[in-house]
Design an enzyme around this catalytic site. Structure first.
Site, PDB file in Angstrom:
ATOM      1  NE  ARG A  74      -3.920   0.497   0.645  1.00  0.00           N
ATOM      2  CZ  ARG A  74      -5.112   0.474   0.008  1.00  0.00           C
ATOM      3  NH1 ARG A  74      -5.180   1.728  -1.003  1.00  0.00           N
ATOM      4  NH2 ARG A  74      -5.921  -0.309   0.622  1.00  0.00           N
ATOM      5  NE  ARG A 100      -2.813  -4.324  -6.627  1.00  0.00           N
ATOM      6  CZ  ARG A 100      -3.716  -4.002  -5.456  1.00  0.00           C
ATOM      7  NH1 ARG A 100      -3.541  -2.944  -4.924  1.00  0.00           N
ATOM      8  NH2 ARG A 100      -4.454  -4.997  -5.408  1.00  0.00           N
ATOM      9  CG  HIS A 170      -3.129   3.135  -7.930  1.00  0.00           C
ATOM     10  ND1 HIS A 170      -3.213   4.073  -6.798  1.00  0.00           N
ATOM     11  CD2 HIS A 170      -3.787   2.230  -7.605  1.00  0.00           C
ATOM     12  CE1 HIS A 170      -4.307   4.129  -6.215  1.00  0.00           C
ATOM     13  NE2 HIS A 170      -4.326   2.578  -6.583  1.00  0.00           N
ATOM     14  CD  GLU A 273      -4.349   5.405  -9.147  1.00  0.00           C
ATOM     15  OE1 GLU A 273      -4.646   4.504 -10.354  1.00  0.00           O
ATOM     16  OE2 GLU A 273      -4.853   6.360  -8.653  1.00  0.00           O
TER      17      GLU A 273
END
Length: 300
Positions: A74, A100, A170, A273
């Protein structure tokens, strides 16, 4: 098992690029040159830190983030591929794709003539990726650490047929306070409000965020900037190969419900993003490649 010593012997550059285990057993690349320092996790090809020499950290990382296989990290710059958000037809598949959640291999490290550092990481199709997506591909993350940070996702189609994919870089940016920033460059753009399903058009010169916000600005490659009064700096964001700019902040209530984020985490980040999704997916013919990139800088 990834051996950080072997990677250091093969790809390390003395005084500039090194490999080590951090945050549990995950292997990171540490880059340090005359312009900046950066940390990159091989799990997810995930940039977790970018610190230009004359300013503070530019990326936000959650203090509650998971650093273990099977769970997304995160903060920083997660790489969403080959879809963005939930899978269109199968909600059991991982949010934001599988890239990811997998280890990437080191392809190359290089000290550039101008003093910048380049790191290339690669993820190839395999039996594991075909469990989620039936196509053959090679995805390379090109990372250039200098006065700016350049992040490029380069996807090559190694299948016998064309495929379509979505993606996002992101990016979580570290800010002084969500109440004291403004995002410039979005005026006049149409957007999809993910929280309501409605479309709108931004009339304000500067976007200020005071409530939960998930906007996908459509058909744009316009540069934007985050003006941060508290930190007295502007973070500049340029992009290419993306027609959607996503801006996200969960605000207090939603943030408190996220297990990998502190309750007050929303106050110190905003995501801006480079996204390819919705009506702006990417189609790649066999043997062809496509690049999506962002360049981050800071003005003080």
């Amino acid at each position: 098992m990834i051996d950080s010593d072997e990677l250091d012997d093969k790809f390390g550059i003395e005084g500039e690029v090194g490999f080590m285990e951090m945050d549990g057993e995950l292997v990171f690349i540490n880059v340090s040159n005359k312009y900046a320092d950066a940390d990159i996790c091989l799990y997810g090809a995930h940039v977790t830190s970018f610190r230009p020499v004359r300013t503070m950290e530019m990326l936000w990382m959650s203090s509650e983030s998971n650093y273990e296989e099977g769970k997304a990290i995160r903060g920083g710059i997660p790489v969403c591929f080959p879809w963005f958000g939930p899978h269109k037809t199968d909600s059991s598949l991982p949010q934001h794709g599988f890239a990811r959640l997998m280890y990437w291999d080191v392809l190359a490290t290089k000290s550039l003539p101008n003093g910048e550092t380049q790191v290339d990481l690669i993820l190839k199709s395999s039996e594991e990726t075909r469990k989620y997506w039936p196509y053959d591909f090679e995805a390379v993350m090109h990372l250039t650490i200098g006065t700016t940070l350049t992040v490029t996702l380069d996807v090559k189609n190694t299948s016998a047929e064309s495929f379509e994919y979505g993606c996002a870089l992101h990016s979580y940016f570290f800010i002084s306070d969500i109440a004291h920033i403004g995002i410039e460059g979005l005026k006049g753009l149409s957007y999809l409000n993910q929280l309501t399903g409605e479309t709108g058009k931004q009339d304000e010169d500067v976007l200020q965020i005071s409530e939960p916000l998930t906007r996908h600005y459509q058909n744009t490659e316009t540069p934007v900037a985050i003006a941060d009064e508290g930190f007295r700096r502007r973070i500049t964001i340029e992009k290419a190969g993306s027609k959607v700019t996503t801006v996200w902040n969960p605000a207090e209530e939603a943030c408190a419900g996220m297990g990998d984020m502190p309750d007050d985490g929303f106050a110190n980040f905003v995501c801006v993003e480079a996204t390819a999704s919705f009506d702006y997916m990417i189609t790649v013919a066999p043997g062809e490649s496509f690049q999506t990139s962002q360049v981050f800088g800071v003005e003080e």
